[in-house]
Design a protein around this motif. Structure first.
Motif, PDB file in Angstrom:
ATOM      1  N   PHE A 382      -4.221   2.865 -11.182  1.00 21.60           N
ATOM      2  CA  PHE A 382      -4.276   2.465  -9.774  1.00 21.60           C
ATOM      3  C   PHE A 382      -5.473   1.550  -9.498  1.00 21.60           C
ATOM      4  O   PHE A 382      -5.431   0.752  -8.586  1.00 21.60           O
ATOM      5  CB  PHE A 382      -4.381   3.700  -8.870  1.00 21.60           C
ATOM      6  N   VAL A 404      -5.106   4.384  -1.445  1.00 21.12           N
ATOM      7  CA  VAL A 404      -4.667   4.988  -2.698  1.00 21.12           C
ATOM      8  C   VAL A 404      -5.037   6.455  -2.702  1.00 21.12           C
ATOM      9  O   VAL A 404      -6.145   6.811  -2.324  1.00 21.12           O
ATOM     10  CB  VAL A 404      -5.334   4.279  -3.896  1.00 21.12           C
ATOM     11  N   LEU A 423       4.814  -0.987 -11.352  1.00 22.40           N
ATOM     12  CA  LEU A 423       3.979  -0.797 -10.170  1.00 22.40           C
ATOM     13  C   LEU A 423       3.424  -2.127  -9.683  1.00 22.40           C
ATOM     14  O   LEU A 423       3.394  -2.392  -8.476  1.00 22.40           O
ATOM     15  CB  LEU A 423       2.839   0.179 -10.473  1.00 22.40           C
ATOM     16  N   ILE A 427       3.997  -3.609  -5.958  1.00 20.65           N
ATOM     17  CA  ILE A 427       2.872  -3.925  -5.074  1.00 20.65           C
ATOM     18  C   ILE A 427       2.934  -5.386  -4.646  1.00 20.65           C
ATOM     19  O   ILE A 427       2.749  -5.730  -3.474  1.00 20.65           O
ATOM     20  CB  ILE A 427       1.535  -3.638  -5.799  1.00 20.65           C
ATOM     21  N   CYS A 430       5.556  -5.816  -2.070  1.00 24.92           N
ATOM     22  CA  CYS A 430       5.103  -5.337  -0.758  1.00 24.92           C
ATOM     23  C   CYS A 430       4.253  -6.410  -0.090  1.00 24.92           C
ATOM     24  O   CYS A 430       4.436  -6.730   1.077  1.00 24.92           O
ATOM     25  CB  CYS A 430       4.252  -4.081  -0.910  1.00 24.92           C
ATOM     26  N   LYS A 453       0.471   2.121   1.298  1.00 25.85           N
ATOM     27  CA  LYS A 453      -0.042   3.408   0.840  1.00 25.85           C
ATOM     28  C   LYS A 453       0.539   3.674  -0.534  1.00 25.85           C
ATOM     29  O   LYS A 453       1.731   3.491  -0.760  1.00 25.85           O
ATOM     30  CB  LYS A 453       0.404   4.533   1.771  1.00 25.85           C
ATOM     31  N   MET A 454      -0.321   4.099  -1.410  1.00 22.86           N
ATOM     32  CA  MET A 454       0.115   4.366  -2.764  1.00 22.86           C
ATOM     33  C   MET A 454      -0.345   5.766  -3.085  1.00 22.86           C
ATOM     34  O   MET A 454      -1.529   6.068  -2.967  1.00 22.86           O
ATOM     35  CB  MET A 454      -0.624   3.375  -3.654  1.00 22.86           C
ATOM     36  N   CYS A 455       0.570   6.644  -3.438  1.00 29.22           N
ATOM     37  CA  CYS A 455       0.092   7.976  -3.777  1.00 29.22           C
ATOM     38  C   CYS A 455       0.875   8.556  -4.931  1.00 29.22           C
ATOM     39  O   CYS A 455       2.023   8.203  -5.171  1.00 29.22           O
ATOM     40  CB  CYS A 455       0.104   8.890  -2.564  1.00 29.22           C
ATOM     41  N   ILE A 465       5.473   8.874  -7.742  1.00 26.18           N
ATOM     42  CA  ILE A 465       4.566   7.853  -7.218  1.00 26.18           C
ATOM     43  C   ILE A 465       5.265   7.134  -6.076  1.00 26.18           C
ATOM     44  O   ILE A 465       6.399   6.682  -6.232  1.00 26.18           O
ATOM     45  CB  ILE A 465       4.154   6.850  -8.313  1.00 26.18           C
ATOM     46  N   GLU A 466       4.590   7.102  -4.942  1.00 26.23           N
ATOM     47  CA  GLU A 466       5.199   6.504  -3.768  1.00 26.23           C
ATOM     48  C   GLU A 466       4.419   5.268  -3.353  1.00 26.23           C
ATOM     49  O   GLU A 466       3.202   5.290  -3.303  1.00 26.23           O
ATOM     50  CB  GLU A 466       5.155   7.509  -2.624  1.00 26.23           C
ATOM     51  N   ILE A 467       5.147   4.201  -3.080  1.00 21.40           N
ATOM     52  CA  ILE A 467       4.507   3.006  -2.539  1.00 21.40           C
ATOM     53  C   ILE A 467       5.176   2.733  -1.203  1.00 21.40           C
ATOM     54  O   ILE A 467       6.375   2.498  -1.147  1.00 21.40           O
ATOM     55  CB  ILE A 467       4.667   1.806  -3.477  1.00 21.40           C
ATOM     56  N   THR A 552       9.792   2.321   1.597  1.00 25.46           N
ATOM     57  CA  THR A 552       9.133   3.235   0.679  1.00 25.46           C
ATOM     58  C   THR A 552       9.852   3.200  -0.665  1.00 25.46           C
ATOM     59  O   THR A 552      11.070   3.367  -0.715  1.00 25.46           O
ATOM     60  CB  THR A 552       9.170   4.680   1.211  1.00 25.46           C
TER      61      THR A 552
END
Lengths: 1004, 188
Positions: A382, A404, A423, A427, A430, A453-455, A465-467, A552
């Motif tokens: 990340f 993050v 990823l 990103i 986005c 938001k990235m978690c 993993i959520e973006i 999402t």
């Protein structure tokens, strides 16, 4: 012999690894500087990182990297001293420097120590010089006072390592005096240079001088091409000995007088050509040395001429990845051998069993530990994204904030590496077309800065993993049109898909909804790459989007690729493995009146399971048809199978969709080592790999996504069944029916069971009167029903079954001798008034009297230390609690718990009735289920909160939903507490807490 | 085993060194493939069928803890499938032939050493060529024809086998689907 100018590839690799660790610090640190340019601590750590890179680059003789890092360091030092202030433009230049280092690292990995575009580097040097000249020029060396104790310690251990190598190389040099071993000389110079650099950094000037003098001697040898004779080597060794002594006491090294040693070293330099003279034959240089050395008597250190100690090893160790991979493979193979051994011994001798059990435990532990060595925090990956986002935002003139979280979640290294590309793609997507420009956002009433938001979080054996962005969202209609244009799906295909499934199609190659192709994205290639990468990992991608509000992306990937738990099933005499991660439950349908039946809609078999229509797929048919199903095939299959007798199926999930996979036989759970399919068989999408089972047979691993595609499964939207009879007291809970002794039948709600495993009685270990079994590496106490209840004892049985309960906070396994089936509880259960012994009630099921068990209470009874406390106080007696639950079983269970604890409890079946009860009566607490017919718990809580009279009434949610999102939602709906069904003690504690809060609120 | 290595050839450029070929029988015909490519020859372990694979793929076997793909060479050469018998053997290829795989043959023969002069080029169009024209549908597979104890020996260019298999899988070649799948379709 190697050319000294091209460094050792192993060294270069080390340099690259070193560089990588520091680059992350540099990248994020420089970004942070943009926000707070005079953060001294930040500058300090940046300076260190640049310095370390410089040191490492010097060691491998990588001049370009030395220069770049040196300039960076210079800038940081100047900023730290307040000589310059870093502007955004300055940060840009710094970042480009960091990038340049990254590229140099890449070329280093390829064994190349020259920059690919020297001109670019030159330009950068000019720019950084301009940034630097913002202040007066000062010397670049850091102040000695800044050297912390830690830095000195680090230097000491490093210097020892280098010195040990230097001594070895000097001896080697002496052994081969004829030809000046160029590689050896170069290595010596590098080692001494590092010592010199390190000493300078921490302010040990004397050591610096010594190292420098020795360096000079060796350099003169290198330049003149003279061989090192033994007297020169002697002097150099004396020098290293002296240095060693000083390093050992580094803090006071500057007080030492090294004039004599320096003098001798200088003499060596002055007469660098012994030519043909003095080529002494050397038998045993290390023994000769002290005697020959003229300074031996003077120099107290060289008399203690013991071999230099090896370098200090710190608590961590670098291991080459191939070695770890090999360990992983070996551990995997060991698991297989263990399985084979366990199987072959099932009928074997008793004497071998303890040994095997030990082998079993150790293998599990070893496998766990080896897997652990490959785990890395997802934060490593990340860390690069703040940079990506910043650059893209600047490039496109947008304002973007990245948040993050979950960086501590750990993932297998190989998984992590393969996630990098997907990823990055997501990103960039986005940033580019997910988020609107600031003007568009302001016009739409959104904050000007877009948010991403990235978690990451762990869910079972998977990482999610959520973006999430708050941008314009994806237009589903546009996706449909685009897909039609590309001709990848027909209109009929599309009509069958719901919005979410349609969104999933943007991963098809060539489908991009971006209005224009930018240099960043929009060609419709990226998402295809994302999908391909995830497929390779056995991961999934889900896309959720609301037009105008954002998109999402949820990625799910397995924690590790090597070993996965699977359920083994049999169809047509062959064994297949269903990964546990895909599995929801197992269902067996009998042909009876009260059972759900298999129905046909269109050419799809479905079964109504609880409240939803579940499509069914017959594994035998999938395997028999090499071609994906067409309509005729599907019709033929439906015609061919008339449901008769038993139907056994596994409910499996693909993303959020579920289907039932009909198999002939369920075998057992097994941890299997995944071997990929043969490269040429990759087009067979129904299989994700193969494995060798304990008995030596091979089983193919089923790929559920592939099967869904192959069978063309049609998913119906979930249908909620209205309660058929409103007079009936709510929904029925599915239960597992099993037997222990010959006389009774028992039932436990499925919702309370985590897992059901088959166990070998021989593996049970006894400690006193208690029994234990190792399950998933955890020592699990066993509970025999005849010990805690007045029921019949179990006959000897093989195998036994172990029910592992959910949410009771301690390991426990309930033994059963046979599993009968799952069933739903009929109405008309007799609930026992006093449930303390662990029996909730009884009912007639399948023509037999069946005892309903409370696993939580049984667990407490099995462990004397956990005996329930019977104390009740005055406050409890006054408290009235309303229990809302649609399931009669849980309603009665909870009411029983509360009454037994001394509360007064009233129970109702849904939200509406709860509201009615609250109108006519006063309660001190409401305990409510969430998922209920008529009015669910969310609505109930909201409605209660809207009524002024009830605004302070404590609300406790008691549910089987356990995700963080559900907890958050409960809080926002107005619940004061949240408990997962059902740990009795934990539940009662929370009840007491919530009531206590209220009492205090009143008294204050 | 073949002792012919590159170095020998280099030092005697004018010499025509013999190459070693592993010979085997399919139906009544004898074939040979370069021994260099062969890792081992073994009796056929129990086969695990792989559904959806073309008929030429007979399944996976467990060879001392390693999974090996087994291909019926008869099917791959578009002949009727091999019958498994006591003489059946599995020729396992070396890693240079791709992921672990091997071919089923009906009987294994001797290893023979042949010089290039002893092998008629199949494509040269000599007399021998006309005699066996049509013996194999995929002409490019035949490296040449040799003679062994009075019978003909078709030297196969084994390096071409992986791509042949790949195409069969990609096309899901119906002609290559085995009796196994057909029998099931009939039962529908």
């Amino acid at each position: 012999m190697t050319d000294p100018s091209s460094p050792d590839p192993a060294l270069l690799e080390l340099f690259r690894a070193e560089l990588e660790t520091h680059l992350a610090t540099l990248g994020s640190g420089v970004l942070a500087l943009e926000k707070s340019p005079d953060d001294i601590q930040q500058l300090e750590s940046l300076m260190r990182a640049a310095h370390s890179i410089k040191g490492a680059a010097r060691i491998v003789g990588f001049d370009a990297a030395v220069q770049v890092s040196h300039h960076l360091e210079d800038c940081f030092v100047a900023a730290q001293r307040g000589q310059i202030t870093l502007t955004s433009d300055g940060v840009d230049v710094l970042l480009r420097g960091v990038d340049a280092l990254g590229r140099l690292g890449t070329s280093a990995a390829a064994g190349e120590v020259r920059p690919q575009s020297p001109e670019e580097l030159e330009r950068w040097m000019d720019e950084i010089a301009a940034v630097r000249s913002g202040g007066s020029s000062a010397d670049s060396t850091p102040p000695t006072s800044a050297a912390s104790e830690a830095a000195v310690l680090e230097f000491v251990s490093e210097a020892k390592e280098h010195l040990a190598n230097v001594v070895q190389d000097l001896l080697a040099l002496e052994q081969r005096p004829g030809e000046a071993d160029a590689e050896c000389l170069a290595r010596l110079l590098r080692g001494l240079h590092s010592i010199k650099g390190g000493a300078g950094f921490v302010g040990c000037r004397t050591i610096e001088q010594l190292a420098h003098a020795m360096e000079n001697v060796l350099e003169s040898l290198q330049q003149t091409g003279t061989a090192a004779d033994s007297s020169v080597v002697d002097t150099l060794l004396a020098g290293t000995d002296r240095t060693q002594a000083l390093v050992d006491d580094a803090q006071r090294s500057n007080e030492a007088d090294v004039a004599d040693t320096l003098q001798r070293l200088r003499q060596c330099l002055a007469a660098p050509k012994p030519a043909a003279a003095d080529r002494v034959s050397i038998e045993s240089p290390s023994q000769q040395r002290p005697a020959d050395s003229p300074g031996a008597a003077v120099d107290p250190v060289s008399s203690t001429a013991e071999p230099p100690r090896g370098p200090d090893r710190s608590a961590t160790l670098r291991i080459p990845v191939p070695l770890v991979d090999q360990l992983m493979t070996l551990a995997g193979e060991l698991v297989l051998v263990r399985n084979q051994a366990m199987r072959s011994i099932e009928l074997g001798e008793a004497a071998v069993r303890p040994v095997l059990q030990r082998l079993d435990t150790l293998t599990s532990q070893l496998q766990g530990a080896v897997t652990q060595t490959r785990m890395q925090p997802v934060g490593n990956l990340f860390a690069r994204f703040p940079r990506t986002v910043r650059d893209m935002a600047r490039q496109m003139g947008k304002s973007i904030e990245l948040e993050v979280s979950g960086t501590e979640v750990e993932l297998d290294k190989s998984v992590l590496e393969q996630l990098s590309d997907p990823l990055t793609h997501l990103i960039r997507n986005c940033c580019d077309h997910g988020l609107e420009s600031s003007e568009q956002r302001t016009a739409a009433g959104k904050p000007a800065a877009g948010r991403i938001k990235m978690c990451a979080r762990q869910q079972g054996g998977q990482i999610c993993i959520e973006i999430r962005d708050d941008g314009r969202g994806i237009n589903v209609e546009q996706v449909r049109r685009k897909v039609l244009e590309t001709g990848l799906r027909t209109a009929a295909d599309l009509a069958r898909l719901n919005d979410k499934e349609t969104l999933g199609l943007i991963t098809l190659p060539g489908v991009s909804t971006a209005r224009q192709v930018t240099d960043v994205s929009g060609r419709g290639v990226g998402m295809d790459v994302v999908k391909t990468n995830l497929d390779r990992l056995g991961g999934t991608l889900e896309i959720d989007s609301t037009l105008g509000q954002g998109t999402t992306f949820s990625l799910r990937v397995p924690l590790t690729l090597a070993i996965i738990p699977c359920l083994m099933v049999r169809t047509q005499d062959q064994c297949y493995a269903i990964p546990q991660k895909d599995l929801e439950e197992l269902v067996c349908l009998h042909r009876q009146q009260d059972q759900p039946r298999i129905e046909c809609t269109m050419e799809q078999e479905v079964v109504r399971l609880r409240d939803r229509l579940l499509p069914l797929v017959r594994l035998s048919e999938v395997l028999a048809h090499p071609e994906p199903f067409d309509v005729e095939t599907r019709e033929a299959i439906v015609r061919k199978h008339r449901p008769d007798g038993e139907t056994l199926f596994a409910v499996v999930k693909v993303g959020e969709r579920r289907f039932g996979l009909i198999v002939d036989q369920i075998l057992k759970n097994e941890e299997i080592v995944v071997k990929p399919m043969h490269g040429l068989l990759k087009p067979l999408t129904c299989f994700s790999g193969a494995t060798i089972l304990g008995d030596g047979h091979i089983a193919l691993i089923l790929n559920m996504e592939g099967i869904v595609q192959h069978a063309g499964v049609r998913f119906a939207e979930h249908v909620r069944q209205e309660p058929a009879d409103s007079s009936r007291s709510g929904e029925t809970a599915p239960v597992l029916l099993f037997r222990y002794g010959p006389d009774e039948q028992f039932a436990v709600p499925l919702a309370m069971i985590r897992r059901l495993v088959m166990v070998d009685p021989a593996r049970i270990e006894r400690v006193g009167s208690r029994e234990f079994l190792l399950v998933d590496g955890e020592t699990t106490p066993l509970l025999r029903l005849d010990r805690v209840l007045p029921v019949s004892t179990a006959p000897p049985a093989h195998p036994l079954f172990l029910l592992l309960p959910k949410n009771i906070g301690r390991p426990l396994g309930l033994l059963a001798t046979s599993i009968i089936d799952t069933d739903t509880l009929p109405a008309g259960i007799t609930y026992d008034a006093w449930q303390a012994d662990g029996v909730v009630g009884s009912a007639v099921l399948r023509g037999r009297m069946t005892l309903l068990l409370d696993l939580c209470r049984l667990a407490e009874r099995s462990d004397p230390a956990e005996a329930p406390t019977q104390a009740d106080d005055a406050r409890r007696r006054q408290s009235r609690i309303l229990v809302v639950d649609d399931t009669e079983f849980f309603r009665e269970l909870v009411r029983g718990y509360l009454e037994e604890a001394g509360y007064e409890a009233v129970s109702v079946a849904d939200g509406n009735r709860a509201l009615e009860a609250l109108q006519g009566d006063t309660f001190d607490l409401v305990v409510s289920d969430i998922e209920m017919p008529v009015m669910d718990g969310w609505t109930l809580a909201k409605t209660i909160r809207q009524q002024a009279a009830l605004a302070d009434l404590p609300l406790l949610a008691l549910t089987t939903l356990s995700s963080d999102a559900d907890r958050d939602r409960a809080r926002s709906c107005g619940f004061n507490g949240y408990e997962v069904k059902l740990d009795r003690q934990q539940f009662l504690r929370t009840v007491a807490e919530l009531l206590g809060q209220k009492v205090e609120a009143f008294s204050s | 085993m073949s002792k012919v290595i590159e170095g020998d050839r280099a030092s005697f450029p004018s010499h025509d060194p013999p190459h070693s070929y592993t010979t085997f029988r399919l139906r009544d015909d004898w074939f040979g493939i370069a021994t260099d490519l062969v890792k081992e020859i073994t009796v056929v372990p129990p086969l695990t069928p792989i559904p959806h694979a073309p008929g030429a793929v007979r399944g996976y076997v467990n060879l001392r803890g390693h999974i090996v793909l087994v291909v019926d060479l008869n099917c791959l050469l578009q002949r009727s499938p091999a019958e498994l018998g006591d003489d059946s053997r599995l020729i396992v290829f070396k890693p240079q032939m791709g992921d672990a795989w091997g071919v089923l043959v009906e009987r294994i023969g001797d290893m023979v050493e042949l010089t290039t002069r002893q092998i008629e080029s199949h494509r040269a169009g000599g007399d021998g060529d006309r005699q066996h024209a049509g013996l194999l549908p995929q002409e490019e597979l035949v490296h040449g024809v040799g003679k062994l104890d009075g019978h003909l020996l078709l030297i196969l260019d084994a390096c071409r086998l992986p791509s042949l298999l790949e195409h069969a899988i990609e096309r899901r070649d119906q002609a290559l689907f085995s009796h196994r799948n057909k029998s099931k379709e009939r039962s529908l």
